[in-house]
Each structure stands twice: as C-alpha cells, then as structure tokens.
Write an enzyme that holds these catalytic residues in place. Structure first.
Site, PDB file in Angstrom:
ATOM      1  N   GLY A  81      28.142  22.111  54.729  1.00 58.35           N
ATOM      2  CA  GLY A  81      28.704  21.144  55.667  1.00 58.35           C
ATOM      3  C   GLY A  81      29.435  19.979  55.025  1.00 58.35           C
TER       4      GLY A  81
ATOM      5  CG  MET B 100      30.731  31.698  56.413  1.00 52.50           C
ATOM      6  SD  MET B 100      32.472  31.611  55.901  1.00 52.50           S
ATOM      7  CE  MET B 100      32.380  30.407  54.585  1.00 52.50           C
ATOM      8  NE  ARG B 101      28.502  35.854  63.478  1.00 55.82           N
ATOM      9  CZ  ARG B 101      28.108  37.114  63.312  1.00 55.82           C
ATOM     10  NH1 ARG B 101      27.774  37.540  62.110  1.00 55.82           N
ATOM     11  NH2 ARG B 101      28.059  37.955  64.325  1.00 55.82           N
TER      12      ARG B 101
ATOM     13  CG  HIS C  48      40.840  30.491  54.933  1.00 58.05           C
ATOM     14  ND1 HIS C  48      39.681  31.259  55.001  1.00 58.05           N
ATOM     15  CD2 HIS C  48      41.618  31.071  53.989  1.00 58.05           C
ATOM     16  CE1 HIS C  48      39.784  32.257  54.142  1.00 58.05           C
ATOM     17  NE2 HIS C  48      40.945  32.169  53.510  1.00 58.05           N
TER      18      HIS C  48
ATOM     19  CG  ASN D  94      38.726  28.526  60.155  1.00 56.41           C
ATOM     20  OD1 ASN D  94      37.595  28.093  59.886  1.00 56.41           O
ATOM     21  ND2 ASN D  94      39.303  29.485  59.451  1.00 56.41           N
TER      22      ASN D  94
ATOM     23  CG  ASN E 292      35.491  21.173  54.891  1.00 52.75           C
ATOM     24  OD1 ASN E 292      36.519  20.530  54.726  1.00 52.75           O
ATOM     25  ND2 ASN E 292      35.175  22.233  54.161  1.00 52.75           N
TER      26      ASN E 292
HETATM   27  C1  GAR Z   1      34.830  25.681  52.839  1.00 55.11           C
HETATM   28  O1  GAR Z   1      35.463  25.917  51.605  1.00 55.11           O
HETATM   29  C2  GAR Z   1      35.616  26.325  53.955  1.00 55.11           C
HETATM   30  O2  GAR Z   1      36.990  26.255  53.793  1.00 55.11           O
HETATM   31  C3  GAR Z   1      35.122  27.746  53.863  1.00 55.11           C
HETATM   32  O3  GAR Z   1      33.744  27.616  53.655  1.00 55.11           O
HETATM   33  C4  GAR Z   1      33.498  26.436  52.903  1.00 55.11           C
HETATM   34  C5  GAR Z   1      32.442  25.626  53.620  1.00 55.11           C
HETATM   35  O4  GAR Z   1      32.064  24.535  52.855  1.00 55.11           O
HETATM   36  N1  GAR Z   1      35.431  28.479  55.046  1.00 55.11           N
HETATM   37  C6  GAR Z   1      35.797  29.760  55.010  1.00 55.11           C
HETATM   38  O5  GAR Z   1      35.854  30.409  54.001  1.00 55.11           O
HETATM   39  C7  GAR Z   1      36.140  30.354  56.372  1.00 55.11           C
HETATM   40  N2  GAR Z   1      36.895  31.551  56.213  1.00 55.11           N
HETATM   41  P1  GAR Z   1      31.263  23.327  53.501  1.00 55.11           P
HETATM   42  O6  GAR Z   1      30.082  23.946  54.256  1.00 55.11           O
HETATM   43  O7  GAR Z   1      30.798  22.532  52.333  1.00 55.11           O
HETATM   44  O8  GAR Z   1      32.194  22.584  54.403  1.00 55.11           O
END
Ligand code: GAR
Length: 236
Positions: free
Chosen positions: A30, A108-109, A127, A125, A32
């Site tokens: 989390g 991740m869904r 990415h 989203n 982000n």
């Molecule tokens: C982030 O790098 C985000 O961009 C990625 O998961 C990570 C979550 O980090 N998302 C994906 O890959 C979606 N396809 P966080 O939990 O520290 O924010």
C-alpha cells in the site's frame, strides 16, 4: 457487454464541488495508497479516502488505513465462486461508503463489468510499466529482463482487460547501467508515488475526460485540459 470506455458518448468530468470520495482497492503493502494519503495531508490532493478494500487479509495497506481511521475491509476472493460475485461484493461496500471514484493501488485482480458498470469511467489503475509494454504481473522484472533503456509507470482508466484501458498519464525513468531488478523497481515506485496523486487531482478538478476513438477504433481517447493524448512526465 460493451465497456463504458468503448461507448460513443463523451464522458463528463466528475463534479468538483466537494472532495473526491475515493475507494482504494489494494492487495499489498500500500505505498501508493500512502502516497495518496500524504498528498491529501499536504493539500496536493483534494480528496477523501472513504474506504480501503483488500482481497488479501495480510495486506500492509489495511494497517495504513486503520492508522488513519479509514474503514479497512477484507473481501477474500477465494470465498467467491467467480469474479462477478466477488466484484458484486466489492461494489456493495464501495456504494455503502458513498465512493464516487475507485483507485486500484496495487490491486492484483482483473475486474469484470459488474464493477466497471457500477462506476463507469470512474476506475483508475496504476501499473509499473510504460503500457502497452509489460502488462500483467512483475512488470518491472519483465522490463529489466528485456533490457529496455527507459522504464516507468502508467495511470489508466480500467476496462475488463489486463492493463489495457485508455492511458491517462505516464512517467518515464531511466534504466541505469548499474541497476538491478530491485533498484529499477524502487525508481519506478518513486515515480508512481508522484504520478498517481497528481492524476487523481487532475480528475478531481474535472481536467480529465474521455472521448470516443476515431472511426473504426472504439478505443476511447483521454483528453487532458482539452488536449488529446497522454501526459508525459520528465524523469522524476
Ligand atoms: C505497484 O508497483 C503497482 O504499480 C503494482 O503493484 C505495486 C503495489 O505496490 N501494480 C500492478 O502491478 C498492477 N498490475 P504498493 O502496494 O506498495 O502500492
């Protein structure tokens, strides 16, 4: 069913009389989500996080929510027979908390139209790659292994595909000669933390709209401040 993003109507921006009420979906640590909270605290983002939902009970993002007295709800996808039933449970919680915009922050869904139709052009989203390159899981590792010289991250509207929705903005970072997988991941993550709150603020200000794609191409185009095309950040 046709995605709302493929429709031929112009999509009006959300109203901006009050702070955007965000519902954040996450599966992991989390950071982000934390960047959103920090931006709100520092008044760079006029928004309120109404609820955080995770499909993973151990997700660190849930603790971050609890520390801020934000409702933190676990909806374990394994308890549902199919994706649509899972999405329906998520929609119920989002609507129950008066959410008007949904942010996937490390969620991740893949979503179904059950959720997308409940929040048409109201789901974004982040990415960790310059889409359409390297969609799906472990995007940073995919990019590093491929040997790209620039990498980055993308904020996009969500459709029913995997990281396929219309791009709103991208941030670019260099890949340095002494990078390894982890150092590149961290550099991209720092860019994510700047890009996501920035784009959410643009959305809250009504600066981001979607318009139909050109004839024969039903892919919606994103318009920022009246100009079509994704915004490109400098090396953060
Ligand atoms: C982030 O790098 C985000 O961009 C990625 O998961 C990570 C979550 O980090 N998302 C994906 O890959 C979606 N396809 P966080 O939990 O520290 O924010």
């Amino acid at each position: 069913m046709t995605s709302p993003l493929a429709s031929t109507r112009s999509v009006p921006p959300p109203r901006s009389a009050r702070p955007l009420r965000l519902g954040v979906l996450l599966s992991g640590s989390g950071t982000n989500f934390q960047a959103i909270l920090d931006a709100i605290d520092e008044q760079r983002l006029d928004a309120k996080v109404s609820v955080v939902i995770s499909n993973v009970a151990s997700a660190g993002g849930l603790e971050r929510a609890k520390r801020k007295d934000i409702p933190a709800i676990v909806i374990d996808h394994r308890r549902y027979g199919n994706r649509k039933d899972f999405d329906a449970a998520v929609v119920e919680v989002l609507e129950g908390h008066g959410v008007d915009y949904v942010v996937l922050a490390g969620f991740m869904r893949v979503l179904t139209n059950v959720l997308l139709d409940a929040f048409p052009t109201r789901v974004v989203n982040i990415h960790p790659a310059l889409l359409p390159a390297f969609p799906g899981l472990n995007a940073q590792s995919q990019a590093f292994a491929y040997g790209v010289r620039v990498a980055g991250c993308t904020v996009h509207f969500v459709d029913a595909g995997t990281d396929t929705g219309p791009i709103i903005a991208q941030a670019v970072v260099p890949v340095r000669n002494d990078d390894d997988d982890e150092s590149l991941r961290q550099r991209i993550l720092r860019a994510e933390h700047k890009l996501l709150p920035t784009v959410l603020q643009w959305i809250g200000e009504g600066r981001v709209t979607a318009k139909p794609g050109p004839k024969g191409n039903d892919r919606a185009r994103v318009v920022l401040d009246g100009v079509e095309g994704a915004f490109l950040f400098d090396d953060p």
